[in-house]
Scaffold this active site. Structure first.
Site, PDB file in Angstrom:
ATOM      1  N   ASN A 233      13.619  49.271  62.261  1.00 30.33           N
ATOM      2  CA  ASN A 233      14.960  48.974  62.005  1.00 30.33           C
ATOM      3  C   ASN A 233      14.703  47.904  63.374  1.00 30.33           C
ATOM      4  O   ASN A 233      13.778  47.239  63.416  1.00 30.33           O
ATOM      5  CB  ASN A 233      15.972  49.897  62.232  1.00 30.33           C
ATOM      6  CG  ASN A 233      16.493  51.238  63.308  1.00 30.33           C
ATOM      7  OD1 ASN A 233      15.057  51.959  63.419  1.00 30.33           O
ATOM      8  ND2 ASN A 233      17.224  50.892  64.445  1.00 30.33           N
ATOM      9  N   ASP A 234      15.823  47.547  64.507  1.00 31.60           N
ATOM     10  CA  ASP A 234      16.066  46.789  65.260  1.00 31.60           C
ATOM     11  C   ASP A 234      14.349  45.906  65.558  1.00 31.60           C
ATOM     12  O   ASP A 234      13.821  47.024  67.154  1.00 31.60           O
ATOM     13  CB  ASP A 234      16.597  47.190  66.224  1.00 31.60           C
ATOM     14  CG  ASP A 234      17.509  47.909  66.117  1.00 31.60           C
ATOM     15  OD1 ASP A 234      18.012  48.001  65.308  1.00 31.60           O
ATOM     16  OD2 ASP A 234      18.359  47.958  66.307  1.00 31.60           O
ATOM     17  N   GLN A 250      12.365  49.233  66.666  1.00 28.17           N
ATOM     18  CA  GLN A 250      12.449  50.563  66.700  1.00 28.17           C
ATOM     19  C   GLN A 250      11.661  51.144  65.631  1.00 28.17           C
ATOM     20  O   GLN A 250      11.536  50.807  64.584  1.00 28.17           O
ATOM     21  CB  GLN A 250      13.771  51.010  66.580  1.00 28.17           C
ATOM     22  CG  GLN A 250      14.997  50.607  67.424  1.00 28.17           C
ATOM     23  CD  GLN A 250      14.690  51.599  68.311  1.00 28.17           C
ATOM     24  OE1 GLN A 250      16.211  52.736  68.385  1.00 28.17           O
ATOM     25  NE2 GLN A 250      14.169  51.832  69.732  1.00 28.17           N
ATOM     26  N   PHE A 293      15.933  54.257  72.397  1.00 29.16           N
ATOM     27  CA  PHE A 293      16.232  53.266  71.953  1.00 29.16           C
ATOM     28  C   PHE A 293      15.893  51.827  72.328  1.00 29.16           C
ATOM     29  O   PHE A 293      15.851  51.779  72.596  1.00 29.16           O
ATOM     30  CB  PHE A 293      17.605  53.842  71.620  1.00 29.16           C
ATOM     31  CG  PHE A 293      18.355  54.467  70.714  1.00 29.16           C
ATOM     32  CD1 PHE A 293      17.070  55.829  69.914  1.00 29.16           C
ATOM     33  CD2 PHE A 293      19.162  54.613  69.755  1.00 29.16           C
ATOM     34  CE1 PHE A 293      17.573  56.630  69.461  1.00 29.16           C
ATOM     35  CE2 PHE A 293      20.399  55.850  69.465  1.00 29.16           C
ATOM     36  CZ  PHE A 293      18.977  57.307  68.787  1.00 29.16           C
ATOM     37  N   SER A 294      16.975  50.827  71.463  1.00 27.86           N
ATOM     38  CA  SER A 294      16.687  49.393  71.132  1.00 27.86           C
ATOM     39  C   SER A 294      16.684  49.019  72.779  1.00 27.86           C
ATOM     40  O   SER A 294      17.145  49.627  73.815  1.00 27.86           O
ATOM     41  CB  SER A 294      17.654  48.698  70.787  1.00 27.86           C
ATOM     42  OG  SER A 294      17.270  48.818  69.162  1.00 27.86           O
ATOM     43  N   ARG A 354      24.252  51.741  74.927  1.00 31.74           N
ATOM     44  CA  ARG A 354      22.908  51.235  74.424  1.00 31.74           C
ATOM     45  C   ARG A 354      22.373  49.305  74.084  1.00 31.74           C
ATOM     46  O   ARG A 354      23.444  49.171  74.584  1.00 31.74           O
ATOM     47  CB  ARG A 354      22.472  51.936  73.309  1.00 31.74           C
ATOM     48  CG  ARG A 354      23.421  51.751  71.970  1.00 31.74           C
ATOM     49  CD  ARG A 354      23.491  52.570  70.739  1.00 31.74           C
ATOM     50  NE  ARG A 354      23.745  52.254  69.765  1.00 31.74           N
ATOM     51  CZ  ARG A 354      25.061  53.117  69.439  1.00 31.74           C
ATOM     52  NH1 ARG A 354      25.549  53.884  70.263  1.00 31.74           N
ATOM     53  NH2 ARG A 354      25.152  53.117  68.668  1.00 31.74           N
ATOM     54  N   TRP A 498      22.066  48.921  57.705  1.00 31.01           N
ATOM     55  CA  TRP A 498      22.692  49.849  57.676  1.00 31.01           C
ATOM     56  C   TRP A 498      23.635  50.320  56.321  1.00 31.01           C
ATOM     57  O   TRP A 498      24.076  49.126  56.270  1.00 31.01           O
ATOM     58  CB  TRP A 498      23.557  50.700  59.224  1.00 31.01           C
ATOM     59  CG  TRP A 498      22.247  50.721  60.116  1.00 31.01           C
ATOM     60  CD1 TRP A 498      22.042  49.650  61.324  1.00 31.01           C
ATOM     61  CD2 TRP A 498      21.263  51.223  60.469  1.00 31.01           C
ATOM     62  NE1 TRP A 498      21.585  49.571  61.893  1.00 31.01           N
ATOM     63  CE2 TRP A 498      20.708  50.365  61.671  1.00 31.01           C
ATOM     64  CE3 TRP A 498      20.258  52.333  59.899  1.00 31.01           C
ATOM     65  CZ2 TRP A 498      19.452  51.236  62.266  1.00 31.01           C
ATOM     66  CZ3 TRP A 498      19.348  53.114  60.640  1.00 31.01           C
ATOM     67  CH2 TRP A 498      18.523  52.531  62.139  1.00 31.01           C
TER      68      TRP A 498
HETATM   69  C1  FRU Z   1      21.667  49.454  66.084  1.00 28.39           C
HETATM   70  C2  FRU Z   1      21.050  50.501  66.194  1.00 28.39           C
HETATM   71  C3  FRU Z   1      21.031  50.808  68.090  1.00 28.39           C
HETATM   72  C4  FRU Z   1      20.137  51.715  68.663  1.00 28.39           C
HETATM   73  C5  FRU Z   1      19.215  51.604  67.581  1.00 28.39           C
HETATM   74  C6  FRU Z   1      18.837  53.397  67.107  1.00 28.39           C
HETATM   75  O1  FRU Z   1      20.471  49.246  64.957  1.00 28.39           O
HETATM   76  O2  FRU Z   1      21.601  51.345  65.944  1.00 28.39           O
HETATM   77  O3  FRU Z   1      22.029  50.563  68.363  1.00 28.39           O
HETATM   78  O4  FRU Z   1      19.675  51.956  70.256  1.00 28.39           O
HETATM   79  O5  FRU Z   1      19.833  51.011  66.445  1.00 28.39           O
HETATM   80  O6  FRU Z   1      17.377  53.227  66.161  1.00 28.39           O
END
Ligand code: FRU
Length: 691
Positions: A233-234, A250, A293-294, A354, A498
């Site tokens: 993801n991110d 991610q 995480f990010s 985060r 999402w």
């Molecule tokens: C955004 C998020 C972030 C988090 C990450 C987890 O897409 O929810 O806030 O750090 O993804 O994978």
């Protein structure tokens, strides 16, 4: 450090041959510091004296025992695989040939399985096999979820240098409750290295190595970043370091669904051609065992710092740092988390804290992080002069005052903040969760917005007069910016969203990044353009010339088709109610991008595109952005990459991004007008070819 050396070795050239100068003992070559078949490279137990039934020849084999897909980290072509050898309840031992213990007296070898450490072990014994001098079992069995995977340990025989000794491998575990056997490989006398437990980074890279070939290619892109295998993801840590663009993301390599987050890593010289690098961060520390995480990346004193959210076993979200002097191998700081639970702002909690974004202003480092205060989304600002010690400054958004001018009081987190100065204008980018719709805007439940304003670094407050959606399409989230040495501010984002289905998941991968965009600020607004480097990959130009489009026309042109291309369109909207272009067109599918005169919008319609992407948006399969034609003309610059479509409208004052999963031969392109006439002034197509 050593474990990382092995990793790059594996990633780079396949199987490791000499990570410690001791790997790769081969029976054919019995040098001063090896003994007969000490690496099992004969492929049998030749040279070993067998007792009992736990060790049998047919088990000495196996390149890859691949039930779970995880490799064993063995050396050479063979290792001793106790699981293959006999039933778990079998017991016995094998004894090596006698040999003189030379050099430093240290014996390095690889060990795996053998859960019961008092029953499964390796011993240094006397020449007659009767006296046990030293013993080493798989003491790390419970530490990592590594099961059969081999890791390097040592037997210290230095008290016996010059003596004739033997190695004895023992499996006295008659149980059947799992791992009642032992795996070993690569006995190396005069071993110079250190122990190197299997790390999660090693496991992740090994898994990728073993599984990248299994990914179904049908939906893959050719010029967009995506994981080799597994979920992403991110975008994270988008940065320029050591002459190279770095992009982390991610990453959950082990399945095409979100899971304990690692940081995947790619590098590029031009934003278009990307090279996979070893996984940069894995959730391998107590403070990040539930995920890395990010976060973001900055260079300081020649090192690349990754600042990320570490999520512990209780799901506390705090901020941690890892750094690197080669941009590839990262070490986490001993003092992590660098922003801990004592440093929260008023009414903040560690349940939502985060996505740190770090940037420098006037010689001071600032960090923005998404959070929730009194249940509502907020962004916290911290400051530091070292990147190691941080002070809370204040809250960025004026959203606790219900009557305030910028009232976006959301039950979600303002995820993934980013800050940039574009053409002298400060902008704050973030991804608010659960942003309510506002006309055509914010249709995706979660959105990415750009606030145009200015940051007061004393109070932390960002005062803004514009709160705009950055991309009006379906698939765009967690945008992040970086600064290039040539002055460009470049943005990337996750090209998914999402709360929807991911059609590629069945193929062994999920997630990709947009074509990076150069940002500019003019006429009081943000403009986005694809990075100029994409133009170096244009091939096979084809042009339409001018063509009248009468009501009901849908026309195609020789050479203008394909699914991996750039298409530039200038359209005089005329009297048509709708005029535009259909892409990914086949007998049953089409994706239309058109000007809607009644609403004054450009629309992206994927209702007939192909695979329906179920989830929050399934009933609303169009997206639109308000656009005013310039001198009656709408300009579209469209990028297709097999399963993606990115539309830049009127020089990038608005964009629409979407995933499209059409059929294999849906490569048609047609220009159309409905409810009146329009004029296609020009259409130019280039294939985008990246070898
Ligand atoms: C955004 C998020 C972030 C988090 C990450 C987890 O897409 O929810 O806030 O750090 O993804 O994978």
């Amino acid at each position: 450090m050593k474990a990382r050396n092995i990793i790059s070795c594996l990633i780079g050239i396949g199987l490791c041959t000499s990570a410690f100068g001791g790997c790769g003992a081969k029976e054919e070559f019995i040098g001063e510091y090896s003994f007969r078949n000490g690496g099992f490279e004969i492929g049998t137990l030749t040279g070993w004296t067998v007792e009992g039934s736990a060790f049998t020849d047919h088990g000495v084999s196996v390149k890859l025992k691949d039930g779970s897909g995880v490799g064993y980290n063995y050396v050479g072509d063979f290792f001793f695989n106790g699981e293959e050898s006999a039933s778990g309840s079998a017991t016995g031992s094998i004894l090596s040939v006698p040999f003189e213990l030379k050099g430093n007296g240290i014996i390095g070898f690889l060990i795996g399985a053998g859960k019961n450490t008092s029953r499964c072990y390796v011993a240094l014994v006397s020449e007659d096999g009767e006296t046990e001098y030293e013993r080493r079992a798989n003491d790390e069995f419970d530490e990592n979820d590594t099961a059969n995977v081999l890791h390097r340990v040592i037997l210290d025989g230095s008290a016996h240098i010059g003596e004739t000794v033997r190695i004895k491998i023992v499996d006295n575990d008659s149980g059947t409750d799992g791992f009642n056997y032992i795996n070993v490989d690569d006995f190396t006398i005069n071993y110079q290295g250190v122990e190197s437990p299997v790390g999660k980074i090693f496991l992740a890279n090994n898994y990728i190595e073993q599984n990248r070939g299994r990914v179904n290619q049908r939906y893959r892109h050719s010029y967009h970043v995506m994981p080799e295998v597994g979920w992403c993801n991110d975008p994270n840590g988008f940065s320029f370091y050591g002459g190279t663009v770095h992009l982390f993301y991610q990453y959950h390599p082990y399945s095409s669904a979100w899971g304990p987050m690692h940081w995947g890593h790619v590098t590029s010289k031009d934003f278009i051609k990307w090279e996979y690098q070893p996984v940069a961060l894995a959730p391998d520390s107590v403070y990040d065992v539930n995920g890395c995480f990010s976060g973001s990346a900055v260079e300081k004193d020649g090192e690349l710092y990754l600042i990320y959210t570490s999520v512990d076993s209780q799901n506390n979200q705090l901020q941690s740092v890892a750094r690197s002097s080669d941009g590839i191998n990262f070490s986490k700081l001993g003092r992590n988390p660098v922003i801990n639970a004592k440093q929260l702002g008023p009414a903040m909690s560690t349940a939502d804290f985060r996505d740190p974004y770090v940037f420098q202003m006037n010689g001071v480092w600032y960090l923005l992080a998404g959070t929730r205060v009194n249940g509502y989304g907020q962004i916290a600002l911290y400051r530091s002069t070292s990147l190691l010690e941080w002070d809370f400054v204040g809250y960025v958004l004026n959203n606790s005052d219900a009557n305030g001018p910028n009232y976006y009081r959301l039950p979600g987190v303002y995820e993934c903040p980013a800050f940039a100065v574009v053409d002298g204008q400060q902008i704050l980018i973030c991804s608010p969760q659960n942003l309510p719709t506002d006309g055509a805007r914010f249709q995706n439940v979660h959105s990415v917005v750009c606030m145009v304003g200015s940051l007061d670094t004393k109070s932390g407050r960002f005062t803004y007069d514009k709160f705009e959606e950055i991309d009006g399409g379906f698939d765009f989230y967690a945008a992040q910016t970086m600064n290039m040495p040539d002055g460009r501010v470049v943005m990337t984002a996750w090209m998914q969203m999402w709360d929807r289905a991911f059609p590629t998941a069945a193929d062994g991968w999920t997630g990709s990044m947009i074509l990076p965009r150069e940002l500019s600020f003019r006429n009081g607004r943000l403009y986005q353009a694809p990075v100029r480097e994409i133009e170096n990959y244009r091939q096979n130009k084809a042009e339409s010339g001018r063509r009248d489009l009468r009501d009901g026309d849908s026309v195609s042109f020789e050479g203008i088709s394909g699914d991996t291309l750039e298409l530039e369109v200038a359209l005089e909207v005329g009297t048509a109610a709708r005029a535009g272009v259909k892409v990914f067109k086949g007998a049953f599918h089409e994706t239309s991008i058109y000007y809607d005169a009644e609403h004054g919008t450009v629309v992206l319609d994927r209702s007939k595109s192909g695979t329906i992407i179920s989830g929050a948006e399934s009933n609303r399969s169009t997206r639109s952005v308000a656009v005013t034609p310039t001198d009656g003309i709408i300009k579209l610059r469209i990028f297709l990459d097999n399963t993606s479509c990115e539309v830049f409208i009127n020089d990038g004052c608005a964009t629409l991004t979407a995933n499209i999963y059409a059929g294999e031969n849906d490569e048609g392109i047609e220009f159309f007008a409905d409810g009146g006439n329009a004029v296609l002034r020009s259409a130019v197509k280039y294939d985008i070819v990246v070898d």
